[in-house]
Design an enzyme around this catalytic site. Structure first.
Site, PDB file in Angstrom:
ATOM      1  CG  ASN A   1      -0.334  -0.104   2.508  1.00 23.24           C
ATOM      2  OD1 ASN A   1       0.804  -0.563   2.614  1.00 23.24           O
ATOM      3  ND2 ASN A   1      -1.022   0.318   3.535  1.00 23.24           N
TER       4      ASN A   1
ATOM      5  CD  GLU B   1       4.803  -1.153  12.469  1.00 20.09           C
ATOM      6  OE1 GLU B   1       3.585  -1.102  12.732  1.00 20.09           O
ATOM      7  OE2 GLU B   1       5.664  -0.581  13.148  1.00 20.09           O
TER       8      GLU B   1
ATOM      9  CB  CYS C   1      -2.088  -0.827   8.297  1.00 25.68           C
ATOM     10  SG  CYS C   1      -0.904   0.505   8.555  1.00 25.68           S
TER      11      CYS C   1
ATOM     12  CD  GLU D   1       8.142   0.129  10.227  1.00 24.39           C
ATOM     13  OE1 GLU D   1       7.111   0.573   9.697  1.00 24.39           O
ATOM     14  OE2 GLU D   1       9.007  -0.522   9.631  1.00 24.39           O
TER      15      GLU D   1
HETATM   16  P1  NDP Z   1       0.965  -9.614   3.054  1.00 27.47           P
HETATM   17  O1  NDP Z   1       1.077 -10.076   4.457  1.00 27.47           O
HETATM   18  O2  NDP Z   1       0.201 -10.439   2.119  1.00 27.47           O
HETATM   19  O3  NDP Z   1       2.405  -9.402   2.415  1.00 27.47           O
HETATM   20  C1  NDP Z   1       3.372  -8.588   3.045  1.00 27.47           C
HETATM   21  C2  NDP Z   1       4.746  -8.957   2.512  1.00 27.47           C
HETATM   22  O4  NDP Z   1       5.144 -10.199   3.043  1.00 27.47           O
HETATM   23  C3  NDP Z   1       4.776  -9.114   1.018  1.00 27.47           C
HETATM   24  O5  NDP Z   1       6.018  -8.631   0.550  1.00 27.47           O
HETATM   25  C4  NDP Z   1       4.666 -10.598   0.848  1.00 27.47           C
HETATM   26  O6  NDP Z   1       5.189 -11.039  -0.376  1.00 27.47           O
HETATM   27  C5  NDP Z   1       5.499 -11.093   2.001  1.00 27.47           C
HETATM   28  N1  NDP Z   1       5.182 -12.439   2.460  1.00 27.47           N
HETATM   29  C6  NDP Z   1       4.021 -13.107   2.369  1.00 27.47           C
HETATM   30  N2  NDP Z   1       4.117 -14.316   2.997  1.00 27.47           N
HETATM   31  C7  NDP Z   1       5.373 -14.404   3.495  1.00 27.47           C
HETATM   32  C8  NDP Z   1       6.094 -15.391   4.258  1.00 27.47           C
HETATM   33  N3  NDP Z   1       5.524 -16.523   4.644  1.00 27.47           N
HETATM   34  N4  NDP Z   1       7.376 -15.127   4.588  1.00 27.47           N
HETATM   35  C9  NDP Z   1       7.959 -13.968   4.251  1.00 27.47           C
HETATM   36  N5  NDP Z   1       7.340 -13.008   3.530  1.00 27.47           N
HETATM   37  C10 NDP Z   1       6.056 -13.199   3.156  1.00 27.47           C
HETATM   38  O7  NDP Z   1       0.371  -8.143   3.157  1.00 27.47           O
HETATM   39  P2  NDP Z   1      -0.118  -7.225   1.965  1.00 27.47           P
HETATM   40  O8  NDP Z   1       1.009  -6.931   1.071  1.00 27.47           O
HETATM   41  O9  NDP Z   1      -1.368  -7.822   1.422  1.00 27.47           O
HETATM   42  O10 NDP Z   1      -0.473  -5.868   2.735  1.00 27.47           O
HETATM   43  C11 NDP Z   1      -1.680  -5.644   3.346  1.00 27.47           C
HETATM   44  C12 NDP Z   1      -1.569  -5.901   4.836  1.00 27.47           C
HETATM   45  O11 NDP Z   1      -0.503  -5.139   5.387  1.00 27.47           O
HETATM   46  C13 NDP Z   1      -2.807  -5.484   5.577  1.00 27.47           C
HETATM   47  O12 NDP Z   1      -3.160  -6.445   6.543  1.00 27.47           O
HETATM   48  C14 NDP Z   1      -2.383  -4.213   6.255  1.00 27.47           C
HETATM   49  O13 NDP Z   1      -3.117  -3.921   7.422  1.00 27.47           O
HETATM   50  C15 NDP Z   1      -0.951  -4.472   6.547  1.00 27.47           C
HETATM   51  N6  NDP Z   1      -0.235  -3.229   6.718  1.00 27.47           N
HETATM   52  C16 NDP Z   1       0.224  -2.901   7.964  1.00 27.47           C
HETATM   53  C17 NDP Z   1       0.834  -1.698   8.188  1.00 27.47           C
HETATM   54  C18 NDP Z   1       1.359  -1.337   9.537  1.00 27.47           C
HETATM   55  O14 NDP Z   1       2.229  -0.476   9.613  1.00 27.47           O
HETATM   56  N7  NDP Z   1       0.887  -1.922  10.611  1.00 27.47           N
HETATM   57  C19 NDP Z   1       0.998  -0.718   7.107  1.00 27.47           C
HETATM   58  C20 NDP Z   1       0.534  -1.184   5.834  1.00 27.47           C
HETATM   59  C21 NDP Z   1      -0.075  -2.396   5.663  1.00 27.47           C
HETATM   60  P3  NDP Z   1       4.284 -10.952  -1.709  1.00 27.47           P
HETATM   61  O15 NDP Z   1       3.191  -9.990  -1.481  1.00 27.47           O
HETATM   62  O16 NDP Z   1       5.234 -10.474  -2.695  1.00 27.47           O
HETATM   63  O17 NDP Z   1       3.817 -12.313  -1.930  1.00 27.47           O
END
Ligand code: NDP
Length: 694
Positions: free
Chosen positions: A359, A456, A490, A668
């Site tokens: 995002n 996060e 998020c 962070e």
């Molecule tokens: P995901 O959890 O699907 O993915 C996050 C990252 O982790 C991606 O780069 C993904 O790779 C990678 N990933 C997925 N599975 C694994 C694993 N088993 N081991 C290591 N890396 C992995 O999140 P989204 O990208 O869909 O983002 C949305 C989510 O992020 C929402 O839940 C949102 O609330 C949260 N978020 C939290 C924030 C915060 O600061 N608290 C800020 C912004 C978002 P790939 O996608 O390339 O497969």
């Protein structure tokens, strides 16, 4: 056919060290060349005659002939002008690049810069290309600078891959630059813009370099064959932006080895030295704000008015903050009496990894890398596969600012690539932004080598509006907390608890402001709500909306996909408000990550605090009230890591950001992040002889 020149001479003009021509003559020649470029853009090659140029310039055809001889001479001069100004820009960009890869990128970026997609000069270039085979003078110019471009590319590529491959790849890059540019020009700049053209080339070069590096290191063919790639799209149009090669075990191993070597030197610099370099990177980010914001908008579908104002600048602010803090990272001195003292050292962890969500791709990369680098670590960063483009630009910016190669590296891929990082024994920490489920998986993997983690994660945050709140502020807060970035934030306050006495007025004001929001092309500066990240995600959001209706929530506004006009190919959902919601509805319990707000009614403070806390999440919370005592009393009871009083979703870098409960671990931003990117060493210093009992 490439468009890079080395020549500094015009035909019939002054050789580099030759006698000076009269200034008036020089000005006249310049004017005639300008007029020629205009004429080519407007009436093409055939229509651009000496008579036409004379007419446009208000001089006699004889005078034009006096300066340039014939039409070919005039056109050659104009061609040299265009080529020379491009060459100057290439040289300036090359001077900023500190690595072979950076220099290759400089050639790509300059040849496909926005000004090369300008209609006037583009049409003139096209006119020249059409004549190169027929006019000897044009051919000479073209051959000279084609050679120079190839030799620039070759010499840099040779430092990265074997000579034969470097030659082939240089030719491929040059051909692709011209091909992409030509197609854009022939489609009247519809088929590609500067950003997407550069993204395409960058992805291509990354992919080829990685494949060739693997081959050069003798990887077995099976390994190379297993390397796959993924497509990156513009969610507002469905158009392909790039094809990215997945990094596998070989690439991650190589990145870790590079990072280890680089970290030793980087960590040995003083904090002040690292701070100076980070400051420079922040400045480069600011300078490239519009260009990076454009790329971020293309890749995320977020409105350009947001990405220009927030995404890049928030990253730059983060770099500036930690650049300032770097020199002050210190341990403490402890007085242990006359015979000893102690001190602690805050040392870097070593090689750490960042894994980003889709995002806020660039902002997330900055928020993770700035404190990591300030503390003397090296970071390997994997962006989400949906939004992999701007992290690569950040790597380039760090290199240009003077961060040594290997200190910040981007690896690309899906969860498998992420797992290679989380399971790697030499990576000392993972900072993840992502979903709760991913957080759990990452933490479990990190346990095998006892890595530190910062997580996060998601949220379903409460925004509480008490009866004494200033109504317009509360409505504005709810808008910021639900519809910014089309709700893909998020920390959003998607559970909006409104006091019973205020609910009717709140809903009416909210409806009016939501319905005035402009949904549209994210590149239009007037657009306030852009596209969702993907079709799959849009369907998930629409599924929640359908469940909200089915479970009895009252739809106030929105509730559907928007497909009017050019939005039909993108993933747009109208900002949606549900009223009359209950705590057990799916839309109230689960993170939607889209533009869907649920309004809930409450009567007492005690009740609303209990309901606000009745969730597994604990990322954020807000209270709108004019009662100072109540504001602090309620905030103290809310189970959330990041809170606001009378505002929403403001995240200054100085304030630590993060969640409690299932929303995450660690923080962070702020000084807090320093603790997560350093480890303490305690040192006892004896000042007297040892009195041993034996
Ligand atoms: P995901 O959890 O699907 O993915 C996050 C990252 O982790 C991606 O780069 C993904 O790779 C990678 N990933 C997925 N599975 C694994 C694993 N088993 N081991 C290591 N890396 C992995 O999140 P989204 O990208 O869909 O983002 C949305 C989510 O992020 C929402 O839940 C949102 O609330 C949260 N978020 C939290 C924030 C915060 O600061 N608290 C800020 C912004 C978002 P790939 O996608 O390339 O497969």
């Amino acid at each position: 056919m490439n468009r890079q020149s080395t020549s500094t001479r015009e035909p019939g003009g002054r050789p580099p060290n030759g006698p000076l021509r009269d200034e008036g003559e020089e000005a006249r020649r310049t004017q005639l060349v300008d007029v020629t470029i205009d004429s080519l853009a407007e009436v093409g090659y055939v229509g651009t005659t000496l008579a036409e140029i004379a007419r446009r310039a208000g001089v006699s055809p004889g005078l034009v002939a006096h300066y340039f001889g014939d039409k070919d001479g005039l056109l050659e001069a104009a061609f040299r002008r265009l080529a020379r100004s491009l060459a100057v820009r290439v040289r300036a960009r090359l001077a900023l690049a500190h690595t072979p890869r950076g220099r290759v990128q400089a050639v790509i970026d300059t040849n496909l810069a926005p000004e090369e997609f300008d209609k006037r000069s583009g049409t003139a270039w096209l006119a020249f290309w059409g004549q190169v085979l027929h006019v000897a003078g044009l051919k000479r110019v073209q051959t000279a600078y084609q050679k120079r471009m190839l030799s620039n590319l070759r010499s840099d590529l040779r430092q990265m891959i074997p000579g034969a491959e470097a030659r082939t790849l240089a030719a491929m890059i040059a051909a692709m630059i011209d091909g992409v540019w030509l197609r854009a020009a022939l489609s009247e700049w519809q088929e590609a813009d500067s950003e997407s053209a550069r993204a395409l080339l960058t992805a291509f070069v990354e992919g080829r370099l990685k494949d060739l590096t693997v081959a050069a290191q003798g990887a077995p063919p099976a390994r190379a064959a297993a390397v796959s790639s993924f497509r990156v799209i513009n969610p507002a149009t469905g158009a392909t932006l790039a094809q990215i090669t997945v990094d596998g075990a070989t690439q991650v191993e190589a990145a870790v080895a590079r990072a280890q070597a680089a970290q030793r030197k980087w960590g040995a610099l003083t904090g002040a030295e690292r701070g100076r370099i980070l400051h420079k990177a922040a400045r480069l980010l600011r300078e490239r704000n519009d260009e990076l914001a454009h790329l971020e908008t293309l890749n995320t579908g977020k409105p350009i008015q947001e990405t220009r104002a927030v995404d890049v600048l928030s990253g730059a602010e983060c770099l500036e903050y930690y650049a300032g803090i770097a020199a002050g990272i210190a341990g403490e001195h402890l007085d242990l009496g006359p015979n000893a003292f102690g001190y602690t050292r805050r040392e870097p962890l070593g090689v750490v990894a960042g894994i980003g969500a889709w995002n806020y791709p660039l902002q997330i990369a900055c928020w993770k890398s700035a404190p990591a680098l300030a503390c003397g670590n090296a970071m390997i960063f994997k962006p989400a596969e949906l939004t992999p483009l701007t992290a690569v630009q950040l790597e380039e910016i760090y290199l240009a600012a003077g961060v040594p190669p290997g200190v910040f590296q981007v690896v690309q891929g899906l969860a498998d690539t992420g797992r290679l990082l989380t399971r790697h024994p030499l990576i000392r920490k993972i900072s993840l932004t992502g979903e709760v489920g991913t957080g759990k998986a990452v933490m479990a993997d990190a346990a095998s080598s006892l890595k530190q983690v910062t997580l996060e994660l998601g949220g379903k945050s409460p925004l509480i509006v008490f009866e004494d709140a200033k109504l317009d502020n509360a409505v504005a807060g709810a808008l910021l907390g639900n519809f910014y970035s089309a709700g893909e934030v998020c920390s959003n306050g998607t559970r909006v608890f409104v006091h019973k006495s205020l609910r009717g007025a709140f809903i009416e004001r909210l409806r009016a402001r939501v319905e005035a929001l402009k949904i549209g092309d994210p590149l239009d500066p007037a657009t306030q709500v852009g596209a969702l990240i993907s079709q799959e995600h849009m369907e998930k959001v629409l599924g929640f909306i359908a469940r909200g209706r089915a479970q009895g929530a009252r739809l106030v506004t929105g509730g559907a996909r928007v497909t009017s006009g050019q939005l039909a190919h993108g993933y747009f959902v109208a900002p949606t408000v549900f009223d009359g919601c209950h705590d057990d509805m799916d839309i109230v319990r689960q993170e939607i990550f889209g533009p869907v707000m649920s309004v809930l009614e409450f009567e007492t403070e005690e009740e609303v605090v209990a309901r606000a806390n009745a969730t597994e999440f604990g990322l954020s919370a807000a209270v709108f009230t004019n009662n100072l005592t109540r504001a602090h009393r309620v905030i103290a009871q809310l189970q959330a890591g990041t809170c606001w009083i009378n505002h929403y979703n403001i995240t200054p870098i100085e304030l630590p950001f993060g969640g409690v409960k299932m929303s995450g671990l660690g923080r962070e931003n702020g000084r807090a992040a320093i603790e997560h990117y350093t480890q303490l060493k305690s040192v006892y210093v004896a000042l007297a002889d040892i009195e041993a009992p034996y």
